[in-house]
Each structure stands twice: as C-alpha cells, then as structure tokens.
Design a protein around this motif. Structure first.
Motif, short mmCIF file in Angstrom:
data_model
loop_
_atom_site.label_atom_id
_atom_site.label_comp_id
_atom_site.label_asym_id
_atom_site.label_seq_id
_atom_site.Cartn_x
_atom_site.Cartn_y
_atom_site.Cartn_z
N MET A 123 0.65 -1.58 0.15
CA MET A 123 -0.59 -0.15 -0.08
C MET A 123 0.95 1.32 0.25
O MET A 123 0.44 2.40 -0.69
N ALA A 124 1.84 0.85 0.74
CA ALA A 124 2.86 2.19 0.17
C ALA A 124 3.48 2.83 -0.79
O ALA A 124 3.63 3.55 -1.17
N VAL A 125 3.78 2.09 -1.14
CA VAL A 125 4.16 1.78 -2.41
C VAL A 125 3.03 1.89 -3.48
O VAL A 125 3.64 2.90 -4.43
N GLU A 126 1.99 1.94 -3.22
CA GLU A 126 1.39 2.43 -4.08
C GLU A 126 1.14 3.83 -4.00
O GLU A 126 0.82 4.53 -4.66
N ILE A 127 0.82 4.47 -2.87
CA ILE A 127 1.01 5.61 -2.72
C ILE A 127 2.23 6.41 -2.82
O ILE A 127 1.63 7.43 -3.46
N LEU A 131 1.74 9.61 -4.96
CA LEU A 131 2.01 11.17 -4.95
C LEU A 131 3.25 11.49 -6.10
O LEU A 131 2.91 12.63 -6.86
N ALA A 132 3.79 10.23 -7.00
CA ALA A 132 4.66 10.64 -8.01
C ALA A 132 3.64 10.89 -9.12
O ALA A 132 4.63 11.92 -9.67
N ASP A 133 2.91 9.90 -9.43
CA ASP A 133 2.06 10.27 -10.61
C ASP A 133 1.59 12.61 -10.73
O ASP A 133 1.40 12.81 -11.49
N ARG A 134 0.77 12.42 -9.50
CA ARG A 134 0.68 13.42 -8.92
C ARG A 134 2.02 14.97 -9.54
O ARG A 134 1.42 15.99 -9.90
N LEU A 135 2.74 14.51 -8.71
CA LEU A 135 4.14 15.44 -9.04
C LEU A 135 3.86 15.67 -10.48
O LEU A 135 4.38 16.38 -11.23
N ASN A 136 4.02 14.44 -10.81
CA ASN A 136 4.43 14.31 -12.99
C ASN A 136 3.29 15.45 -13.01
O ASN A 136 3.76 16.06 -14.38
#
Length: 154
Positions: A123-127, A131-136
């Motif tokens: 779950m932490a990896v998915e979060i 978050l990385a997708d939002r940042l991108n």
C-alpha cells in the motif's frame, strides 16, 4: 449503506485492492461515512491533517489558494483518495477539496491509515506511485504555464 457494501467499495480503490477483506471490514467499521453537498468543502487548505478520505461516489475539485485567488489543480471522483499528503507529511492541508456534485466519502483517521501502511507495505508503494503521478502532472502543468508566460513576455 451496509458494511459489506463499504468493504466492496474500498476494494475498488487501487490503494486498497490487495488488502485482505477482513482488514477492509475493520477499516470500514472504524471509518466515518460522510456526505457533502455540491459546493461544500470536504476540508480547506491549512486545516489540520487528521484523516484521509476515500471518495465512494460523486466528484470534487482540488483547489489551491494563492495571492491571485483560487487555482483549480485537479478533479477527482469515485475510488480516489484525498487528504493523505497531510497525514504522510504531518502537516496542514496543502489544498482545499470542494464537492462538485453530491459527494460520499469514507473518512479514515490518521492512526488507522498509518497502521494500514505499516501492515501492508504494498500500500505504501502504491501511495508513492499515486503521489509521483500527481507530482509529474503538476510539473508538466507548471512547465507549460511557464513556457506560455515566457512567450507572452518575449
């Protein structure tokens, strides 16, 4: 809505898809179901980050307040999670979430959310992916805006 229906809805959220049904049942039971009407804020930028919210139905917009006024940065809908950044970074809310239709959410307390992350490392990896997708996405929009501004200035 019945507890089993809430569990089924949680299962549809990619973040929770790998979590055992029994754990999801406990999560749904320990969480608070809330409803917002169109135009109502779920939370505001600067509020204390005490919970994350899973959108069960409806839509909302993510708004950041700046000196120039409100800036809409995203739209979210069913099976999305909002409010997790404030929990993970132990800080105030970074944006306002405003319903753009009738919105039904499940409010997950900070403690329950962090317990889930400890119990389910996937779950932490998915979060991190979310978050990385939002940042991108944000970086791409910022780059486009700056490029447009440069063209106007030259």
């Amino acid at each position: 809505m019945l507890l089993k229906d809430e569990v089924e809805m949680l299962r549809r959220v990619p973040l929770f898809s790998q979590i055992a049904p029994a754990k999801l049942k406990l999560l749904a039971f320990a969480s608070e179901r809330m409803t917002c009407r169109d135009g109502q804020n779920l939370f505001r930028q600067g509020d204390v980050g005490d919970a994350a919210y899973v959108i069960l139905s409806g839509t909302a917009e993510i708004i950041v307040h700046s000196d120039g006024g409100e800036i809409k940065v995203a739209d979210v809908g069913s099976n999305s999670i909002v409010g997790e950044i404030a929990i993970l970074c132990d800080m105030a809310r970074t944006a306002t979430v405003r319903a753009t239709s009738r919105l039904e959410v499940l409010k997950i307390s900070k403690d329950n959310f962090l317990d889930l992350m400890r119990d389910f490392p996937d779950m932490a990896v998915e979060i991190m992916r979310v978050l990385a997708d939002r940042l991108n996405h944000t970086t791409a929009e910022l780059t486009a805006a700056r490029s447009q501004r440069q063209k106007v200035l030259t």
